[in-house]
Scaffold this motif. Structure first.
Motif, PDB file in Angstrom:
ATOM      1  N   LEU A   1       5.900   1.683 -11.401  1.00  0.00           N
ATOM      2  CA  LEU A   1       5.776   2.857 -12.266  1.00  0.00           C
ATOM      3  C   LEU A   1       4.336   3.339 -12.345  1.00  0.00           C
ATOM      4  N   VAL A   2       3.408   2.410 -12.435  1.00  0.00           N
ATOM      5  CA  VAL A   2       1.988   2.779 -12.499  1.00  0.00           C
ATOM      6  C   VAL A   2       1.548   3.431 -11.189  1.00  0.00           C
ATOM      7  N   PHE A   3       1.919   2.833 -10.070  1.00  0.00           N
ATOM      8  CA  PHE A   3       1.589   3.421  -8.771  1.00  0.00           C
ATOM      9  C   PHE A   3       2.178   4.825  -8.655  1.00  0.00           C
ATOM     10  N   GLY A   4       3.441   4.971  -9.032  1.00  0.00           N
ATOM     11  CA  GLY A   4       4.104   6.261  -8.929  1.00  0.00           C
ATOM     12  C   GLY A   4       3.460   7.339  -9.769  1.00  0.00           C
ATOM     13  N   TRP A   5       2.949   6.958 -10.937  1.00  0.00           N
ATOM     14  CA  TRP A   5       2.296   7.933 -11.819  1.00  0.00           C
ATOM     15  C   TRP A   5       1.145   8.636 -11.102  1.00  0.00           C
ATOM     16  N   PHE A   6       0.391   7.900 -10.321  1.00  0.00           N
ATOM     17  CA  PHE A   6      -0.787   8.454  -9.660  1.00  0.00           C
ATOM     18  C   PHE A   6      -0.512   8.957  -8.238  1.00  0.00           C
ATOM     19  N   ALA A   7       0.521   8.432  -7.580  1.00  0.00           N
ATOM     20  CA  ALA A   7       0.682   8.709  -6.150  1.00  0.00           C
ATOM     21  C   ALA A   7       1.919   9.521  -5.776  1.00  0.00           C
ATOM     22  N   LEU A   8       2.906   9.619  -6.661  1.00  0.00           N
ATOM     23  CA  LEU A   8       4.163  10.254  -6.283  1.00  0.00           C
ATOM     24  C   LEU A   8       4.323  11.623  -6.918  1.00  0.00           C
TER      25      LEU A   8
ATOM     26  N   HIS B   1       6.946  -7.556  -1.331  1.00  0.00           N
ATOM     27  CA  HIS B   1       6.636  -7.088   0.018  1.00  0.00           C
ATOM     28  C   HIS B   1       7.143  -5.671   0.289  1.00  0.00           C
ATOM     29  N   TRP B   2       8.333  -5.333  -0.191  1.00  0.00           N
ATOM     30  CA  TRP B   2       8.890  -4.028   0.135  1.00  0.00           C
ATOM     31  C   TRP B   2       8.184  -2.886  -0.592  1.00  0.00           C
ATOM     32  N   PRO B   3       7.921  -2.985  -1.903  1.00  0.00           N
ATOM     33  CA  PRO B   3       7.142  -1.909  -2.543  1.00  0.00           C
ATOM     34  C   PRO B   3       5.777  -1.700  -1.899  1.00  0.00           C
ATOM     35  N   LEU B   4       5.133  -2.778  -1.449  1.00  0.00           N
ATOM     36  CA  LEU B   4       3.838  -2.630  -0.787  1.00  0.00           C
ATOM     37  C   LEU B   4       3.979  -1.875   0.536  1.00  0.00           C
ATOM     38  N   LEU B   5       5.038  -2.167   1.274  1.00  0.00           N
ATOM     39  CA  LEU B   5       5.283  -1.442   2.522  1.00  0.00           C
ATOM     40  C   LEU B   5       5.520   0.043   2.270  1.00  0.00           C
ATOM     41  N   VAL B   6       6.340   0.343   1.274  1.00  0.00           N
ATOM     42  CA  VAL B   6       6.671   1.736   0.971  1.00  0.00           C
ATOM     43  C   VAL B   6       5.440   2.487   0.472  1.00  0.00           C
ATOM     44  N   SER B   7       4.604   1.818  -0.318  1.00  0.00           N
ATOM     45  CA  SER B   7       3.394   2.474  -0.832  1.00  0.00           C
ATOM     46  C   SER B   7       2.490   2.933   0.307  1.00  0.00           C
ATOM     47  N   GLU B   8       2.461   2.182   1.392  1.00  0.00           N
ATOM     48  CA  GLU B   8       1.649   2.578   2.547  1.00  0.00           C
ATOM     49  C   GLU B   8       2.146   3.890   3.141  1.00  0.00           C
ATOM     50  N   ARG B   9       3.457   4.068   3.143  1.00  0.00           N
ATOM     51  CA  ARG B   9       4.008   5.310   3.695  1.00  0.00           C
ATOM     52  C   ARG B   9       3.689   6.495   2.789  1.00  0.00           C
ATOM     53  N   PHE B  10       3.751   6.285   1.485  1.00  0.00           N
ATOM     54  CA  PHE B  10       3.398   7.364   0.567  1.00  0.00           C
ATOM     55  C   PHE B  10       1.913   7.704   0.652  1.00  0.00           C
ATOM     56  N   LEU B  11       1.096   6.697   0.936  1.00  0.00           N
ATOM     57  CA  LEU B  11      -0.343   6.933   1.077  1.00  0.00           C
ATOM     58  C   LEU B  11      -0.708   7.420   2.469  1.00  0.00           C
ATOM     59  N   GLU B  12       0.340   7.615   3.323  1.00  0.00           N
ATOM     60  CA  GLU B  12       0.178   8.137   4.680  1.00  0.00           C
ATOM     61  C   GLU B  12      -0.711   7.253   5.543  1.00  0.00           C
ATOM     62  N   LEU B  13      -0.601   5.938   5.354  1.00  0.00           N
ATOM     63  CA  LEU B  13      -1.293   5.005   6.236  1.00  0.00           C
ATOM     64  C   LEU B  13      -0.498   4.847   7.519  1.00  0.00           C
ATOM     65  N   ASP B  14      -1.146   4.400   8.545  1.00  0.00           N
ATOM     66  CA  ASP B  14      -0.489   4.217   9.837  1.00  0.00           C
ATOM     67  C   ASP B  14       0.263   2.887   9.826  1.00  0.00           C
ATOM     68  N   THR B  15       1.540   2.942   9.439  1.00  0.00           N
ATOM     69  CA  THR B  15       2.325   1.714   9.325  1.00  0.00           C
ATOM     70  C   THR B  15       2.648   1.104  10.686  1.00  0.00           C
ATOM     71  N   ALA B  16       2.379   1.829  11.760  1.00  0.00           N
ATOM     72  CA  ALA B  16       2.584   1.260  13.094  1.00  0.00           C
ATOM     73  C   ALA B  16       1.397   0.407  13.525  1.00  0.00           C
ATOM     74  N   ASP B  17       0.298   0.509  12.809  1.00  0.00           N
ATOM     75  CA  ASP B  17      -0.903  -0.261  13.128  1.00  0.00           C
ATOM     76  C   ASP B  17      -0.667  -1.738  12.811  1.00  0.00           C
ATOM     77  N   LEU B  18      -0.875  -2.595  13.808  1.00  0.00           N
ATOM     78  CA  LEU B  18      -0.630  -4.025  13.647  1.00  0.00           C
ATOM     79  C   LEU B  18      -1.497  -4.619  12.543  1.00  0.00           C
ATOM     80  N   ALA B  19      -2.729  -4.179  12.447  1.00  0.00           N
ATOM     81  CA  ALA B  19      -3.637  -4.711  11.428  1.00  0.00           C
ATOM     82  C   ALA B  19      -3.141  -4.375  10.023  1.00  0.00           C
ATOM     83  N   ILE B  20      -2.626  -3.159   9.848  1.00  0.00           N
ATOM     84  CA  ILE B  20      -2.118  -2.754   8.535  1.00  0.00           C
ATOM     85  C   ILE B  20      -0.881  -3.558   8.173  1.00  0.00           C
TER      86      ILE B  20
END
Length: 701
Positions: free
Chosen positions: A119-126, A341-360
């Motif tokens: 909820l806190v993440f969504g307030w600022f990012a969604l 693990h799953w909310p962290l993965l989804v947050s990366e997509r909302f932040l438009e990070l490159d989720t295909a990047d192995l390092a990420i």
């Protein structure tokens, strides 16, 4: 000698470091190891299960069948919970209150932390549309009905799974529903062991059969419904009941045989353990997201988990491997690791990070483990095993969960628009009854529906069957979007008879086979026969043409199939209107607006930066394919776009958007804007031709 001394010192340092690591692990679970009949191998199996799930989500191309880790969890939960219930009931000391209080102390703390964090993440990012959806899922997660929430919204227009931060709570919902019902069943059957076996095995068999049957017709329901999943927890329950009555989870092994004994027990354990490992490995290796699941395939991971649990008390090598401390550590934090693990993965997509990047992706795993360890160490353990008031704590936890449910419902109303800059609040909060406008599941069929599911209303939605003019709409969900506009177009003061036969992910191209749409061919054959039977004046054909581009057959079979379908429609006497590819945006409409506001502090009517260039090429391709067939081709790019970009708003004053989603389904106003002129011209030309024929008959007479 100096080198030798240096090597010895490094070895000593490494040994002391490893010893320190072991002491740290021991401190992490002091309470767990003091519990009676503690099974470290089961924590190791938990580690395997959560590793498979995380691997599937983070590295889906490598751990293709890792989702079976959830099924392993189900068996483990069924075994452990049933073991507690069976023994308490047998000793006449079972208490519903005590049982549910223990569940609250076990499940609620970590879940509350994760829900609050989301909820806190969504307030600022969604943006509102996404925050509204998050609110719905927070409320469902807090009420432990996420599986029903996801099932209810599992239609074609639903948000992509990769953008649902709490999608994974569906499995927690099923477990909690099992925890609520199972004690009632056990107590009711506990007076007679024979009834218990009949009831236990009968319910599990019924659940399994329902799962196998339903997956053929309603695969999504089979995946999320508790009644089609309870058999997996039932396997664990049967294992626990056998353990209590026969002394070993494997039943009669080592008993009743003159040659039985420790050697036979160890041999049986090796067979059970390694057979279980093999079954799970086969499931992970050969299953992927495309196979029908659960169905009979879920027998592999569930029976495999049951065999491994059975072997754990038989001094076998698999049990010893699972009992090693690193695996036990992962097992101890498996619940918060699954939650994080799953909310962290989804947050990366909302932040438009490159989720295909192995390092990420690797960083996601590390952060998930760190968050899980912190949650286990500083939240779970103190609350579960601390000296807090055993009466007050469950009340506080339950009240907190109830409060979160209420907050989720508040967020779900409009996504808290007040968070956004005033100029974009109203625009970002725009919505319309998409499912109602498109007549979803009635005249726009879902992927699991066939032509038999078309409703009677699809033949004449206007209630004007006596109209002299008729229009037939054929295609996928983009065709259904046109219906919402065409039905608002009067011709000479009257609305034509309007027929809509559309199916999601199914273009009007007979003969094409689409893996995700098994009934598409059958639907298209039915629609063509329907056109030939009713002989409409105008047939409108369109689709999300770009969606089918990856198919290797599309360039040949797709184009020729479309051309053949047009020829058959024309032979039925209809004028054909083919609508090309609408502009496709690479992100949602609210995100485009938000990005525009951040850069320009204004809302411009056109945009180019987020446009998918391939959609323009596809529009040209479709236009070229039908140019010589005597049809009316309507180019959405010609209507909506120019050198400055493509329209975002139908009306600059009211700020009604052209589309609201990534797939660019047109809003009713945009569909009206696109189709009004070609529809009026087509129907007028039909009317003129009809009048000329009628006039010729009069003169002849």
């Amino acid at each position: 000698m100096a080198l030798v001394d240096q090597a010895h010192s490094r070895i000593a340092l490494g040994q002391s470091g490893f010893a320190h690591f072991q002491r740290m692990l021991a401190r992490l679970a002091p309470r767990e190891n003091q519990r009676a009949q503690y099974r470290p191998d089961i924590d190791g199996l938990r580690a395997v299960a959560v590793s498979l799930v995380v691997g599937f989500h983070v590295f889906p191309d490598v751990v293709k069948g890792g989702y079976v880790g959830v099924d392993i969890f189900f068996v483990i939960s069924g075994f452990l919970i049933s073991n507690i219930i069976f023994k308490s009931v047998a000793q006449s000391r079972f208490s519903y209150i005590e049982f549910y209080v223990r569940r609250i102390r076990r499940i609620f703390p970590a879940l509350i932390v994760v829900l609050v964090a989301c909820l806190v993440f969504g307030w600022f990012a969604l943006l509102p549309v996404d925050y509204k959806a998050l609110g719905q899922h927070v409320a469902a997660g807090a009420a432990f009905v996420s599986n029903f929430r996801i099932l209810d919204e599992s239609g074609y227009f639903d948000t992509a799974a990769q953008l649902k931060p709490l999608l994974h709570l569906w499995s927690l919902g099923i477990e909690e529903q099992f925890y609520i019902l199972w004690p009632l069943v056990v107590v009711a059957l506990s007076r007679d062991p024979r009834k218990m076996w009949v009831g236990l095995l009968g319910l599990a068999a019924l659940s399994f059969l329902l799962n196998v049957v339903l997956i053929q017709y309603k695969p999504v329901a089979s995946f999320y419904l508790p009644v089609t999943r309870f058999w997996e927890l039932g396997i664990g329950a049967a294992l626990a009941y056998a353990a209590m009555h026969y002394g070993e989870p494997v039943g009669l092994v080592g008993r009743g045989f003159p040659f039985g004994g420790p050697a036979l027990k160890r041999a049986a354990g090796e067979v059970y353990g390694w057979t279980g490992v093999l079954l799970i490995v086969l499931a992970v290796a050969f299953f992927d997201s495309a196979v029908a699941f659960p169905g009979w395939r879920a027998l592999l991971p569930t029976i495999g988990a049951a065999l491994i649990i059975s072997a754990g008390t038989m001094n076998c090598s698999v049990g010893r491997m699972l009992s090693n401390r690193p695996l036990v550590l992962i097992g101890l934090i498996s619940y918060p690791l699954y939650l994080w693990h799953w909310p962290l993965l989804v947050s990366e997509r909302f932040l438009e990070l490159d989720t295909a990047d192995l390092a990420i992706r690797a960083a996601t795993v590390v952060i998930s483990i760190a968050a899980a360890w912190a949650t286990y160490r500083f939240v779970e353990t103190p609350i579960r095993y601390g000296k807090a008031d055993k009466t007050a704590l469950p009340t506080i936890l339950s009240s907190s969960m109830l409060l979160l449910c209420g907050v989720g419902l508040i967020v779900a109303k409009n996504g808290i628009l007040i968070r956004l800059p005033p100029p974009i609040r109203a625009v970002a909060g725009f919505s319309y009854d998409l499912l109602g406008e498109y007549r979803d599941h009635r005249c726009l069929l879902a992927p699991d529906q066939s032509s038999h599911d078309f409703a009677d209303e699809c033949d004449d939605s206007t209630g004007n069957p006596s109209s002299r003019r008729s229009v037939f709409i054929w295609g996928d969900s983009h065709a259904a979007a046109l219906y919402a506009g065409i039905k608002r177009i009067p011709v000479d003061g009257a609305f034509p008879r309007l027929m809509q036969y559309t199916a999601s992910a199914c273009p009007p191209v007979p003969g094409m086979v689409f893996k995700e749409r098994k009934f598409c061919n059958e639907i298209n054959d039915f629609v063509l026969s329907r056109i030939e039977a009713v002989k409409p004046d105008v047939v409108v054909m369109t689709a999300f043409w770009l969606h089918y581009k990856p198919l290797s057959q599309w360039s040949t079979l797709g184009i020729s199939g479309l051309q053949h379908a047009i020829q058959r429609v024309k032979q039925a006497g209809a004028r054909v209107i083919v609508v090309g590819q609408v502009p496709i945006w690479q992100t949602t409409f609210p995100n485009i607006l938000f990005d525009m506001w951040q850069h320009t502090h204004s809302l411009q009517s056109r945009n180019l930066s987020h446009l998918d260039a391939a959609s323009r090429q596809k529009d040209l391709e479709i236009g070229k394919a039908v140019s010589s067939l005597g049809v009316v081709f309507v180019s959405p790019f010609a209507r909506f776009c120019n050198e400055q970009g493509c329209l975002l708003f139908v009306d600059e004053q009211t700020k009604v958007p052209v589309t609201t989603d990534v797939a660019s389904h047109l809003t009713p106003a945009a569909s009206l804007m696109l189709m009004q002129e070609p529809m009026v011209q087509a129907l007028h030309s039909m009317k003129s031709a009809g009048d000329a024929i009628e006039q010729g008959r009069v003169l002849k007479n």
